[in-house]
Design a protein around this motif. Structure first.
Motif, short mmCIF file in Angstrom:
data_model
loop_
_atom_site.label_atom_id
_atom_site.label_comp_id
_atom_site.label_asym_id
_atom_site.label_seq_id
_atom_site.Cartn_x
_atom_site.Cartn_y
_atom_site.Cartn_z
N GLY A 101 0.79 -1.23 0.00
CA GLY A 101 0.00 0.00 0.00
C GLY A 101 0.81 1.27 0.00
N VAL A 102 2.14 1.17 0.06
CA VAL A 102 2.99 2.37 0.04
C VAL A 102 3.53 2.53 -1.38
N ARG A 103 2.99 3.51 -2.12
CA ARG A 103 3.33 3.68 -3.54
C ARG A 103 4.16 4.92 -3.81
N TYR A 104 4.52 5.65 -2.77
CA TYR A 104 5.20 6.94 -2.95
C TYR A 104 6.41 7.03 -2.04
N LYS A 105 7.37 7.89 -2.42
CA LYS A 105 8.54 8.15 -1.59
C LYS A 105 8.68 9.65 -1.41
N ILE A 106 9.31 10.04 -0.31
CA ILE A 106 9.52 11.46 -0.04
C ILE A 106 10.92 11.84 -0.51
N VAL A 107 11.04 12.97 -1.20
CA VAL A 107 12.32 13.43 -1.74
C VAL A 107 13.17 13.98 -0.60
N ARG A 108 14.36 13.41 -0.40
CA ARG A 108 15.25 13.87 0.66
C ARG A 108 15.97 15.14 0.21
N GLY A 109 16.23 16.02 1.15
CA GLY A 109 16.97 17.26 0.86
C GLY A 109 16.14 18.33 0.18
N ALA A 110 14.80 18.16 0.14
CA ALA A 110 13.92 19.16 -0.48
C ALA A 110 12.91 19.64 0.57
N MET A 111 12.69 20.94 0.60
CA MET A 111 11.75 21.58 1.53
C MET A 111 12.14 21.30 2.98
N ASP A 112 11.23 20.78 3.80
CA ASP A 112 11.51 20.63 5.23
C ASP A 112 12.28 19.36 5.60
N LEU A 113 12.45 18.44 4.67
CA LEU A 113 13.15 17.18 4.98
C LEU A 113 14.62 17.31 4.61
N SER A 114 15.50 17.08 5.60
CA SER A 114 16.94 17.21 5.37
C SER A 114 17.48 15.97 4.67
N GLY A 115 18.71 16.08 4.16
CA GLY A 115 19.37 14.94 3.54
C GLY A 115 19.88 13.99 4.62
N VAL A 116 20.36 12.82 4.20
CA VAL A 116 20.87 11.83 5.14
C VAL A 116 22.27 12.26 5.59
N VAL A 117 22.52 12.18 6.89
CA VAL A 117 23.81 12.61 7.45
C VAL A 117 24.87 11.56 7.18
N ASN A 118 26.09 12.02 6.84
CA ASN A 118 27.27 11.16 6.61
C ASN A 118 27.06 10.13 5.50
N ARG A 119 26.31 10.50 4.48
CA ARG A 119 26.07 9.59 3.36
C ARG A 119 27.11 9.90 2.29
N SER A 120 27.82 8.85 1.80
CA SER A 120 28.87 9.09 0.79
C SER A 120 28.57 8.41 -0.54
N GLN A 121 27.77 7.33 -0.53
CA GLN A 121 27.42 6.65 -1.77
C GLN A 121 25.96 6.89 -2.12
N ALA A 122 25.66 6.91 -3.41
CA ALA A 122 24.29 7.16 -3.92
C ALA A 122 23.73 8.44 -3.31
N ARG A 123 24.56 9.50 -3.28
CA ARG A 123 24.19 10.73 -2.58
C ARG A 123 23.01 11.45 -3.21
N SER A 124 22.86 11.37 -4.53
CA SER A 124 21.79 12.12 -5.20
C SER A 124 20.40 11.63 -4.79
N LYS A 125 20.30 10.35 -4.42
CA LYS A 125 19.00 9.82 -4.00
C LYS A 125 18.62 10.27 -2.60
N TYR A 126 19.61 10.71 -1.82
CA TYR A 126 19.37 11.02 -0.42
C TYR A 126 19.63 12.49 -0.09
N GLY A 127 19.76 13.34 -1.10
CA GLY A 127 19.87 14.77 -0.89
C GLY A 127 21.11 15.22 -0.18
N VAL A 128 22.26 14.66 -0.55
CA VAL A 128 23.52 14.99 0.11
C VAL A 128 24.46 15.67 -0.86
N LYS A 129 25.04 16.79 -0.45
CA LYS A 129 26.02 17.50 -1.28
C LYS A 129 27.36 16.76 -1.24
#
Length: 135
Positions: A101-129
């Protein structure tokens, strides 16, 4: 054949070429987005759900009221998040495979949701510079 019944006949090649089969209508996998890539929404509730049979975990999920007026359940990807009620988020399509029943995902690093901390791989999916490299 009996009265009132017609015998079933095969179509000739010419007839089958002219009478094409009707095209199958494919339904959208993310109907609440209404043919948009992403939609803005407000978080109503942040929740934890258990996945389907072979897997075992606590998956983080949020109920979101979209700008279209529809309410959807969206998966919060990555480790840790800063979502609360009334946070404004961006929702995209894409299901969480082991959450029914879960068909959607929330975009990380956009609006009020921050990116994942200390993420080094697949950074674009998790909103990390890209991290700054020391010389």
């Amino acid at each position: 054949p009996a009265f009132g019944q017609q015998q079933q006949r095969w179509l000739t090649l010419n007839q089958s070429m002219r009478r094409k089969a009707p095209k199958k209508v494919t339904l959208s996998k993310s109907p609440a987005l209404e043919k948009c890539y992403q939609r803005k929404g407000v978080v109503e509730k942040v929740d934890i759900r258990k996945p389907k049979k072979p897997n075992s975990a606590n998956r983080k999920v949020a109920r979101i009221k979209l700008t279209t007026g529809k309410t959807v359940t969206a998966y919060i990807m990555g480790e840790g998040h800063n979502l609360q009620e009334h946070s404004v988020v961006l929702v995209r399509g894409g299901r969480a495979q082991d959450l029914p029943g879960v068909r959607y995902k929330i975009v990380r690093g956009a609006m009020d949701l921050s990116g994942v901390v200390n993420r080094s791989q697949a950074r674009s999916k998790y909103g990390v510079k890209k991290p700054k490299t020391k010389k």
